[in-house]
Design an enzyme around this catalytic site. Structure first.
Site, PDB file in Angstrom:
ATOM      1  CB  ALA A  27       2.431   4.913   6.903  1.00  0.00           C
ATOM      2  CB  VAL A  68       1.228   0.194   5.538  1.00  0.00           C
ATOM      3  CG1 VAL A  68       1.045   1.691   5.522  1.00  0.00           C
ATOM      4  CG2 VAL A  68      -0.120  -0.517   5.587  1.00  0.00           C
ATOM      5  CB  CYS A  69       4.822   2.798   1.776  1.00  0.00           C
ATOM      6  SG  CYS A  69       6.249   3.896   1.621  1.00  0.00           S
ATOM      7  CB  VAL A  70       7.717   3.197   6.836  1.00  0.00           C
ATOM      8  CG1 VAL A  70       8.946   3.337   5.966  1.00  0.00           C
ATOM      9  CG2 VAL A  70       7.924   3.968   8.136  1.00  0.00           C
ATOM     10  CG  PHE A  80      -1.896  -1.175   1.203  1.00  0.00           C
ATOM     11  CD1 PHE A  80      -3.158  -1.039   0.651  1.00  0.00           C
ATOM     12  CD2 PHE A  80      -1.523  -2.424   1.703  1.00  0.00           C
ATOM     13  CE1 PHE A  80      -4.044  -2.109   0.618  1.00  0.00           C
ATOM     14  CE2 PHE A  80      -2.401  -3.497   1.675  1.00  0.00           C
ATOM     15  CZ  PHE A  80      -3.665  -3.341   1.126  1.00  0.00           C
TER      16      PHE A  80
END
Lengths: 131, 100, 119
Positions: free
Chosen positions: C82, C77-79, C39
């Protein structure tokens, strides 16, 4: 360079990655984040190609001054790509000419390639990302 | 190669951009708002008809139905597919290029 | 065959997340493997456990969690994306984890096909 997780997990596989940039800069976030992907795939030692088509050609036009909109200009990052051995940059001739641009208008050295050659380039890739 | 398009041809040029750069005999899947490119009787119809001569053109059935159209409204030569077919096409035709 | 899935848009605003979900479901139904769902951009909002759609609407976040549970999916989820959007560990719905963008590139390398859903 961001911290990379999982770099070890490539099993020596080298794939042809194409980052297909077709959107104008700043109006949406897509162009900026594609650059992040480009840098990270270089860290994974993949065969990285970057293409600019349609409004994507505006991304590397010289002279972005983003002070007035308080966004980060990403031209400096594009200029730095050479240092990561990312040198396969292609601009589609038709897209460039439609927008009144010439090869000299770009911030980085690019190969200007016609639409037919662009279609061959795209067809020869393993993974195509971008937006 | 499989090309996907998800934008209405009346709003954006993703469909035309895809047609300009897809190699002959590749496969094009129209889904989400791009299903309008598959409908008969529009000003885009002739573009889509021409596309069916060079490419295998498909349209995603659930997205078509959601927008009030069915197989009968689709340009001749365009195949209606479901999500399972979408998966089969990705398997069969190789890397996917998403024209957004 | 092994699939990587990339989701670039948030839930509800754009059909991308719905399409990605329906596609992932079909991939699994066909007996293929999903190596990872990644994501990115506003796509990170698909992981927000505080999401509460009206009861007669699909619950996009929960749907991903349930699919992950049933098929042991890796939802990443891409840090960086995010953090920008305030999506932190304590907001993550079940089955999601936060990690680096390298996980996307790795999915591109390890999967036979990487399929992108976006705007």
């Amino acid at each position: 360079m961001p911290e990379i997780e999982g770099v070890e997990n490539t099993g020596g596989v080298i794939k042809k990655f194409l980052y297909l940039n077709s959107k104008a800069p700043y109006g949406t976030v897509y162009a900026l984040e594609v650059l992040e992907m480009i840098l990270i795939s270089a860290a994974f030692e993949q065969d990285v190609h970057v293409a600019f088509v349609d409004d994507g050609v505006y991304q590397i036009k010289r002279g972005h001054d983003t002070k007035g909109i308080e966004m980060k200009s990403f031209l400096p990052t594009y200029r730095a790509l050479e240092g990561y051995d990312i040198e396969k940059l292609y601009v589609e001739k038709e897209s460039m000419e439609e927008r009144g641009l010439r090869a000299e208008d770009f911030i980085v050295p690019v190969t200007v390639t016609n639409r037919l050659a662009m279609s061959h380039l795209i067809a020869s890739m393993d993974v195509v990302l971008g937006g | 190669m499989l090309h996907t398009v998800n934008k209405s041809p009346f709003e954006r040029n993703a469909f035309k951009g895809c047609l300009a750069r897809a190699q002959k005999d590749s496969v094009i899947l129209l889904f989400e708002d791009a299903v309008y490119a598959a409908i008969k009787g529009t000003t885009i119809e002739s573009v889509t008809v021409r596309a069916t001569q060079d490419f295998k053109v498909c349209v995603l059935g659930p997205d078509l139905k959601a927008r009030g159209y069915d197989e009968g409204h689709v340009v001749e030569g365009v195949t209606v597919v479901d999500y399972g077919d979408f998966v089969d096409m990705v398997v069969a035709y190789g890397p996917v290029v998403a024209w957004l | 065959m092994r699939f990587g899935i990339l989701v670039n848009e948030g839930p509800f605003n754009h059909q991308a997340s719905d399409s990605a979900y329906k596609f992932t479901e079909a991939v699994l139904r066909k007996g293929h493997e999903v190596y990872r769902v990644f994501f990115y951009y506003d796509g990170v909002n698909n992981a927000n456990k505080l999401s509460e759609p009206p009861s007669d609407d699909r619950h996009i976040v929960k749907r991903w969690s349930e699919l992950a549970k049933a098929h042991n999916l890796d939802l990443v989820v891409c840090v960086a994306a995010a953090l920008r959007r305030g999506m932190k560990d304590e907001l993550l719905a079940e089955g999601f984890r936060i990690s680096g963008l390298g996980q996307l590139i790795e999915a591109g390398i390890q999967s036979d096909r990487l399929v992108m859903f976006g705007d």
